[in-house]
Design an enzyme around this catalytic site. Structure first.
Site, short mmCIF file in Angstrom:
data_model
loop_
_atom_site.label_atom_id
_atom_site.label_comp_id
_atom_site.label_asym_id
_atom_site.label_seq_id
_atom_site.Cartn_x
_atom_site.Cartn_y
_atom_site.Cartn_z
N ARG A 1 0.79 -1.23 0.00
CA ARG A 1 0.00 0.00 0.00
C ARG A 1 0.83 1.28 0.00
NH1 ARG A 1 -5.37 -0.18 3.83
NH2 ARG A 1 -6.31 -2.09 3.03
N HIS B 1 -8.21 -3.46 -7.17
CA HIS B 1 -7.89 -2.79 -5.89
C HIS B 1 -9.13 -2.76 -4.97
CE1 HIS B 1 -5.04 -0.38 -3.59
NE2 HIS B 1 -6.03 0.45 -3.27
N TYR C 1 -19.20 13.53 -11.45
CA TYR C 1 -19.18 14.81 -12.16
C TYR C 1 -17.88 15.04 -12.93
CZ TYR C 1 -23.16 15.88 -9.14
OH TYR C 1 -24.36 15.85 -8.48
#
Length: 855
Positions: A41, A87, A131
């Site tokens: 990570r 993921h 958006y």
């Protein structure tokens, strides 16, 4: 039937239980967890400079066909594909990473081309993923180039449905180019971004000269190149970071000074340090202006737009622009970037130097280009083999066609071709599938031309694999092509590190008069504004006090002095003179809470210059690290006292105490205790002594006693002290004079009604402490009580300030020399109901030229 007894199931379960120590199990489990976070990570791989989440997002976009030439897709779609296939750690984390890769102020070379609101330098968050739209930036495709050519290893994804790359081919050193930031378990990484062209030049230098040093590489890589520009202060920290993998690089904003509105000036900030929140920066500056930490600013606004940063700081008329610049740099416009060049090398975290980072990248690129070359060689050899079969078939075209015509089906035709013409299975399969039109003479010429090209390609690929120099030449060529395509100008500049620039460096050194009122207003004025007058004058206005306020103290100091301010409550504070706001004679002053953290009713009663304390310690002042009395002598030892520095204090009730100067190091902003006071007692005065002075304690009733300071043993800060003078009635101590017989000529006494006198030292005979002393000056109705006792010399100047705000400056010699037990002469002409509030002496050595003339 078996005669064995049946097996008890509980015995089977017990045999499967493994006994371990709980601390060992916890330790191993935590290590496994930590390594999972480190490798899976938080830390980037040194080869492609990417963490798993960045790598997976780019690979998912690659699989979706979202290249730089495609249309944009909704970010929510990209996040969904990445989370579903590669993921499984939550959409918020994936989207935040995607946003970061699209922000031009976060990445030196953004890897994602975004459409919509992707946040701002003001800390504004990006719009929701439904958006915004995104696709890969062109430079991101260079990280994935040749990934289909067996250049990197793949591993199964989290649910074994698909495969994902362990690392990307990375056609350029992305770890250095775009940097990385991450926090793992017990470690963190913070790699700054760099200029692509500089990094590529350094990589080529290392390829050509494997023995190159970090200094050699730094001829190309000048330092970090932040996306927000700004300036790196000095180069030593950069060199250390490149040599060791760790360092602290100071980054300073870019700003300039402009003139406006005639004679006014403004500071315009055009570039900010990397990762600085612009809106919060403006807020912090405004807070410091409102709190008085930064003086001289009249307006502050953010005029930034799409074209760049523009923060405007307008200065008050007459403000010192250099001082304001320095304050802004000290508190707001300079940050420190802590370089930690930590990355995964073969799955293990390592801190790498600049050279080691590039070496690891070059090794990765060698592996990628080798594997790509082997893959291309295999494809070329396969194609050459097919072309050889086609050419052979063309040479025997009639027999080949006849053999195929006689066959029952394709399988029989392939077998016949292999047996008759010795074709391979692949060649036979290709010939059977050939169209008749490919048997024309024109097609034959094209096949021969292609075969020659493929043969030459095979020779070149074999040459690359056989020679490391050729392999390296390919790597250098490809790096050059990347540089030519994406290189740009450096954004971050360098400024010289001139050391810590202090306010003293920017403020002219001059003697100042500092005035403090009972209502805790404070200000400073140049002492040169008060020209020496003949004694008996009224002086000139020194402060326009509000109604009901009165002057409590006045003291003299250079703007560069570090001062110890002692208060009536027995506390001591450290103050730099330039921290006191400079104002005109008719100004009231600013609230002292912005300068000193005084309690209710606490007033400054004495001020000591740190330079005076450090006079016997090779110039070290109290604020320094070595302190006072640094030779290690025991202050309590009389034989060791000569040359030591002490702060000698006297209280209103007549107690005297000496404390070694070294005990006043590291004074807190809230002050520290200087003396323990009994109820109702106050600290009256403080002087610097060296173990060989005589002390003269003067009282408001006009008495004075002189005794050797050795009669007062050295004590700690928490001590009360010993009795210095026996007071009668309601008499209290007015002040303390420390007499050095080699430097001082007289004792100067000033009374509250503005009268005073000089008296020769010999008139004050030395006696034992705790006596009643002798009459110093008459304190009748004309004189009023004594308010100050000072040891003075020829050439000194006397500053007297009245409670009403008048300041009188006169030469000490203008005050008549007369004996004890006399009335004295008028020193200052006071208005009715006004009194002398405070007195200080400017030593002759500090009297500037031009101050000697009377008014």
């Amino acid at each position: 039937m078996s005669s064995e007894p049946p097996v008890d199931p509980s015995d089977v379960r017990a045999a499967q239980v493994e006994h371990v120590r709980i601390e060992e199990e916890m330790e191993q489990s935590y290590i496994d967890y930590a390594m999972s976070v480190i490798a899976g990570r938080a830390l980037p791989d040194v080869r492609d400079g990417l963490k798993p989440v960045h790598r997976r997002i780019l690979y998912a976009m690659h699989e979706m066909g979202l290249t730089a030439g495609s249309g944009h897709r909704k970010s929510s779609s990209i996040v969904g594909e990445t989370m579903g296939d590669f993921h499984p750690h939550g959409d918020a984390a994936i989207y935040d990473t995607l946003v970061g890769m699209a922000q031009e102020f976060s990445m030196r070379y953004p890897l994602v081309d975004g459409q919509g609101n992707f946040g701002s330098m003001d800390g504004d968050p990006a719009a929701a993923p439904r958006y915004t739209e995104a696709r890969m930036a062109p430079i991101a495709e260079e990280l994935l180039a040749d990934i289909e050519r067996d250049t990197v290893d793949f591993s199964p994804n989290y649910d074994d449905r698909l495969e994902e790359p362990d690392v990307l081919p990375a056609a350029y050193p992305n770890l250095l180019v775009n940097g990385s930031t991450g926090i793992a378990v017990g470690m963190s990484t913070k790699v700054p971004p760099h200029n692509l062209g500089e990094v590529i030049d350094a990589t080529v230098e290392l390829i050509e000269n494997p023995d190159a040093t970090v200094a050699d590489l730094m001829r190309h890589v000048k330092g970090p190149d932040f996306p927000t520009g700004a300036n790196i202060v000095g180069r030593n920290a950069v060199r250390k970071a490149y040599e060791t993998g760790r360092g602290r690089v100071r980054v300073r904003a870019e700003f300039e000074t402009e003139e406006f509105d005639g004679d006014r000036q403004r500071i315009v900030v055009t570039e900010l340090p990397y990762q600085e929140n612009k809106a919060r920066l403006v807020e912090r500056i405004a807070e410091d202006v409102n709190e008085g930490v930064i003086e001289g600013i009249s307006d502050l606004r953010d005029e930034s737009d799409r074209d760049g940063v523009r923060v405007v700081v307008e200065l008050k008329r007459g403000a010192n622009v250099e001082v304001v610049k320095n304050q802004l740099v000290e508190h707001h416009l300079e940050t420190t970037f802590g370089v930690i060049n930590l990355a995964l090398v073969d799955g293990q975290p390592r801190v790498l130097s600049l050279k080691e980072t590039l070496e690891e990248y070059v090794e990765h690129r060698k592996d990628v280009v080798t594997r790509r070359t082997e893959h291309e060689l295999g494809e070329a050899e396969d194609r050459a083999h097919i072309l050889e079969g086609r050419l052979k078939a063309l040479d025997n075209v009639e027999d080949v066609v006849e053999t195929i015509r006689k066959s029952e089906d394709r399988d029989e035709a392939r077998a016949a071709l292999r047996e008759t013409f010795d074709f391979s299975e692949a060649q036979a399969q290709h010939i059977v599938r050939m169209q008749l039109g490919s048997l024309t003479s024109l097609e034959s010429a094209e096949i021969e031309e292609e075969y020659e090209e493929v043969t030459a390609r095979i020779e070149r690929l074999e040459e690359i694999l056989a020679s490391e120099s050729e392999l390296m030449s390919v790597i250098k060529t490809e790096l050059g092509e990347i540089k030519e395509e994406y290189d740009d100008d450096r954004r971050t500049g360098f400024v010289e590190d001139t050391g810590t620039v202090t306010h003293e460096d920017l403020i002219p050194e001059e003697e100042s008069v500092v005035v403090v009122s009972e209502d805790d207003y404070i200000k400073r004025m140049p002492a040169a504004e008060f020209r020496a007058q003949n004694r008996g004058g009224k002086g000139i206005i020194g402060a326009d006090l509000k109604e009901g306020d009165r002057v409590s103290s006045v003291f003299l100091a250079s703007t560069h002095d570090y001062l110890l301010c002692f208060t009536t409550h027995g506390q001591v504070y450290q103050l730099k003179t330039y921290q006191v706001p400079e104002m005109g004679r008719t100004a009231r002053g600013k609230s002292a809470v912005n300068v000193l953290d005084l309690d209710e009713g606490e007033e400054i009663t004495a001020v000591v210059n740190c330079d005076d304390i450090g006079a016997g310690t090779d110039g070290e002042d109290v604020a320094g690290g070595d302190g006072v009395g640094a030779d290690g002598a025991d202050p309590a030892d009389p034989a060791a006292e000569a040359g030591e520095q002490y702060l000698t204090m006297v209280t209103r009730d007549g107690y005297v105490k000496r404390t070694a100067g070294e005990e006043f190091e590291n004074i807190l902003s809230t002050g520290i205790r200087a003396i323990r006071l009994e109820d109702g007692d106050e600290l009256a005065d403080v002087e610097v002594t060296h173990g060989d002075h005589d002390l003269v304690v003067g009282t408001r009733g006009g008495m004075a006693i002189r005794f050797d300071e050795s009669e007062v043993r050295a004590m700690g800060r928490s001590a009360r002290g010993v009795r210095g003078i026996e007071l009668t009635g309601d008499d209290t101590v007015a002040g303390l004079a420390a007499i050095d017989g080699t430097q001082h000529d007289w004792v100067l006494t000033v009374t509250a009604n503005g009268y005073g006198k000089r008296t020769d030292l010999d008139e004050y005979r030395t006696q034992s402490r705790n006596g009643k002393g002798l009459i110093d000056i008459k304190t009748n109705e004309r004189n009023g009580p004594s308010c100050a006792v000072e040891a003075v010399s020829s050439g000194d100047h006397l500053f007297a300030m009245s409670a009403g705000g008048q300041i009188m400056r006169t030469r000490v010699e203008d005050v008549s020399t007369i004996g004890r037990n006399t009335m004295g002469v008028k020193v200052m002409d006071l208005d009715p109901d006004d009194l002398v509030a405070s007195v200080d002496v400017l030593p002759a050595a500090r009297v500037e030229d031009g101050d000697e003339s009377g008014a």
